[in-house]
Design a protein around this motif. Structure first.
Motif, PDB file in Angstrom:
ATOM      1  N   TRP A 173       0.782  -1.197   0.249  1.00  0.00           N
ATOM      2  CA  TRP A 173       0.456  -0.052  -0.242  1.00  0.00           C
ATOM      3  C   TRP A 173       1.200   1.188  -0.631  1.00  0.00           C
ATOM      4  O   TRP A 173       1.487   1.678   0.944  1.00  0.00           O
ATOM      5  N   PRO A 174       1.551   1.933  -1.652  1.00  0.00           N
ATOM      6  CA  PRO A 174       1.995   3.038  -1.485  1.00  0.00           C
ATOM      7  C   PRO A 174       1.939   4.411  -0.951  1.00  0.00           C
ATOM      8  O   PRO A 174       2.725   4.602  -0.246  1.00  0.00           O
ATOM      9  N   ALA A 175       0.283   4.299  -0.227  1.00  0.00           N
ATOM     10  CA  ALA A 175      -0.167   5.643  -0.242  1.00  0.00           C
ATOM     11  C   ALA A 175       0.557   6.910  -0.564  1.00  0.00           C
ATOM     12  O   ALA A 175       0.637   7.247  -0.098  1.00  0.00           O
ATOM     13  N   VAL A 176       0.333   6.921  -1.854  1.00  0.00           N
ATOM     14  CA  VAL A 176       0.711   8.262  -2.707  1.00  0.00           C
ATOM     15  C   VAL A 176      -0.070   8.920  -1.929  1.00  0.00           C
ATOM     16  O   VAL A 176      -1.591   8.898  -2.381  1.00  0.00           O
ATOM     17  N   ASP A 177      -0.114  10.876  -1.929  1.00  0.00           N
ATOM     18  CA  ASP A 177      -1.360  11.449  -2.570  1.00  0.00           C
ATOM     19  C   ASP A 177      -1.432  10.989  -3.304  1.00  0.00           C
ATOM     20  O   ASP A 177      -1.966  11.229  -4.995  1.00  0.00           O
ATOM     21  N   LEU A 178      -3.346  12.228  -3.162  1.00  0.00           N
ATOM     22  CA  LEU A 178      -4.315  11.816  -3.831  1.00  0.00           C
ATOM     23  C   LEU A 178      -5.039  12.764  -4.510  1.00  0.00           C
ATOM     24  O   LEU A 178      -4.922  13.394  -3.138  1.00  0.00           O
ATOM     25  N   PRO A 179      -5.151  13.325  -5.596  1.00  0.00           N
ATOM     26  CA  PRO A 179      -6.093  14.795  -5.727  1.00  0.00           C
ATOM     27  C   PRO A 179      -6.991  14.602  -5.384  1.00  0.00           C
ATOM     28  O   PRO A 179      -7.485  14.276  -4.875  1.00  0.00           O
ATOM     29  N   GLY A 180      -7.430  16.073  -4.506  1.00  0.00           N
ATOM     30  CA  GLY A 180      -8.990  16.383  -4.734  1.00  0.00           C
ATOM     31  C   GLY A 180      -9.386  15.525  -2.870  1.00  0.00           C
ATOM     32  O   GLY A 180      -8.870  14.384  -1.796  1.00  0.00           O
ATOM     33  N   SER A 181     -10.931  15.101  -2.899  1.00  0.00           N
ATOM     34  CA  SER A 181     -11.209  13.645  -2.206  1.00  0.00           C
ATOM     35  C   SER A 181     -11.218  12.784  -2.508  1.00  0.00           C
ATOM     36  O   SER A 181     -12.017  12.106  -2.748  1.00  0.00           O
ATOM     37  N   ASP A 182     -10.608  11.961  -3.497  1.00  0.00           N
ATOM     38  CA  ASP A 182     -10.502  10.676  -3.826  1.00  0.00           C
ATOM     39  C   ASP A 182     -10.557  10.292  -3.469  1.00  0.00           C
ATOM     40  O   ASP A 182      -9.598   9.586  -2.303  1.00  0.00           O
ATOM     41  N   PHE A 183     -11.193   8.883  -3.418  1.00  0.00           N
ATOM     42  CA  PHE A 183     -10.618   7.738  -2.215  1.00  0.00           C
ATOM     43  C   PHE A 183     -10.132   6.809  -2.833  1.00  0.00           C
ATOM     44  O   PHE A 183      -9.604   6.291  -4.206  1.00  0.00           O
ATOM     45  N   ASP A 184      -8.870   6.421  -2.006  1.00  0.00           N
ATOM     46  CA  ASP A 184      -8.233   5.954  -2.485  1.00  0.00           C
ATOM     47  C   ASP A 184      -8.305   4.486  -3.458  1.00  0.00           C
ATOM     48  O   ASP A 184      -9.276   3.007  -2.670  1.00  0.00           O
ATOM     49  N   PRO A 185      -7.535   4.200  -3.974  1.00  0.00           N
ATOM     50  CA  PRO A 185      -7.870   3.324  -5.317  1.00  0.00           C
ATOM     51  C   PRO A 185      -7.765   1.603  -4.626  1.00  0.00           C
ATOM     52  O   PRO A 185      -8.098   0.709  -4.823  1.00  0.00           O
ATOM     53  N   VAL A 186      -6.364   1.715  -4.201  1.00  0.00           N
ATOM     54  CA  VAL A 186      -5.747   1.106  -3.070  1.00  0.00           C
ATOM     55  C   VAL A 186      -7.472   0.237  -1.812  1.00  0.00           C
ATOM     56  O   VAL A 186      -6.778  -0.553  -1.715  1.00  0.00           O
TER      57      VAL A 186
END
Length: 404
Positions: free
Chosen positions: A16-29
């Motif tokens: 689970w790399p936990a990358v920075d996500l844009p806006g309120s996007d839900f984490d795809p992982v």
């Protein structure tokens, strides 16, 4: 059951790399992990090994409220984790189990009850009006984060804590350095030590206090030998840092409301639904990256047919629990009519966030003040061009440029 069947029953370890996500996007992982099953295994960017992850609402509530899973046992363990620098201190309330945890929380409980929170309502509303006045006087465009969403929660938590207004800036700076992974472990640790020293001095001065603010309650409890100074300081630091989470949550909330103007308009025209709507926004907003603090199984426990062995690390995902379709029909939709709404955005069990009621109050005051006093408010940039924080454990906009 033969060995091959057993090995197939254990889920694979998912990176689970936990990358920075844009806006309120839900984490795809996290979406994939929820799809794979109620109990999975993960490996995060730092620490060692792997940990279990539970994502269903019922399981999250069970693990967080079950004494067979402990926080104290995380000490001296390099559990796989998100934070690059992670040095838990003995006696820190986040790593205590009952009864010590209960004893420590009890000392400040009065400040976070409905009565305690109401004590700061009018003062909070006044401070917020001053910030909105200043923003309106300066005229558009404005950075809503800089003008209102950042200074307001700092002022409120400092008021509740009993931190003088002159020290708010230092508190904010320390908190930002502690919560960010981008400055390195040494800078973060130095900021934490500075905040520890500050609260040690402040609490030490209040041993005979009868005040209702948090540092006065802690000072009096230390004076009565109910808790140690080190325990009091650890709790004060945790509460002070937690108080600033409202900046990120409200930043996401207003980014969402201004990106979907129909939601903001509904809240303007139907003020009576605002408390329920805020609860729904708190449920829906992905307020953090990955997961928070782990627990350790203190004995073998079975969850949905999967055996968690004594000594195994385990995480819960409150974000996933808040999107459990068995509890929240059509969970990806923002539904202001949703009732009941048993979200777990403030946690669950003994480690439930003590500031949950305060955060709700601040969110309600912010929505009232900003939507009612700035009726033409809109984003000054496209929603996708709003910069979000990088390398932060708690998600939120870096800046929120608005006009009116």
């Amino acid at each position: 059951m033969n060995e091959e069947t057993i090995s197939q029953a254990v889920p694979p370890v998912r990176d689970w790399p936990a990358v920075d996500l844009p806006g309120s996007d839900f984490d795809p992982v996290l979406t994939e992990l929820m799809r794979e099953g109620p109990v999975t295994r993960i490996s995060l960017p730092n620490g060692e090994g792997w940990a279990w992850l539970v994502t269903r609402h019922d399981d999250v509530r069970m693990v967080t409220n079950d004494p067979r899973f402990g926080r104290e046992a995380v000490m001296d363990r390099q559990v796989t984790r998100l934070a690059p620098h992670f040095i838990p201190e003995r006696g820190a309330v986040g790593f205590l189990d009952p009864p010590d945890h209960t004893r420590l929380r009890r000392t400040v409980a009065a400040a976070f009850t409905a009565r305690g929170v109401e004590r700061v309502r009018e003062r909070s509303r006044g401070m917020l009006d001053e910030l909105v006045d200043a923003m309106l006087r300066a005229g558009p465009p404005a950075d809503l984060t800089e003008a209102v969403l950042s200074p307001f929660p700092i002022a409120v938590i400092c008021e509740l804590m009993g931190v003088p207004a002159t020290d708010r800036h230092a508190m904010h700076t320390w908190t930002q350095l502690i919560l960010s992974s981008s400055h390195g472990a040494e800078v973060s640790e130095r900021a934490k030590n500075d905040m520890n020293t500050y609260f040690s001095d402040l609490i030490g001065l209040r041993a005979d206090s009868t005040g209702e603010d948090v540092t006065s309650l802690l000072g009096a409890a230390v004076g009565r030998d109910e808790i140690t100074l080190a325990e009091a300081v650890g709790l004060a630091v945790l509460l002070q840092i937690g108080g600033e989470a409202v900046t990120n949550n409200s930043g996401q909330m207003f980014h969402l409301l201004l990106s979907r103007p129909e939601l903001a308009e509904r809240l303007r025209s139907e003020p009576e639904i605002r408390p329920r709507a805020i609860d729904e926004l708190l449920r829906w907003i992905p307020h953090r990256n990955a997961v928070g603090l782990s627990r350790i199984a203190l004995e073998d426990v079975e969850i949905r047919g999967v055996r968690i062995r004594a000594g195994d690390a385990i995480y819960v995902s409150y974000l996933a629990a808040n999107r459990d379709p068995e509890v929240f029909p059509d969970p990806d939709t923002i539904d202001f009519e949703r009732s009941p709404n048993p979200h777990v955005s403030f946690g669950f069990g003994p480690h439930y966030c003590p500031g949950g009621m305060l955060a709700r109050l601040e969110s309600e005051l912010l929505v009232d003040a900003i939507l009612d006093r700035v009726p033409g408010l809109k984003l000054a940039v496209a929603p996708e061009d709003v910069p979000f924080k990088k390398g932060a454990l708690i998600r939120g906009p870096e800046a929120l440029l608005v006009t009116w």
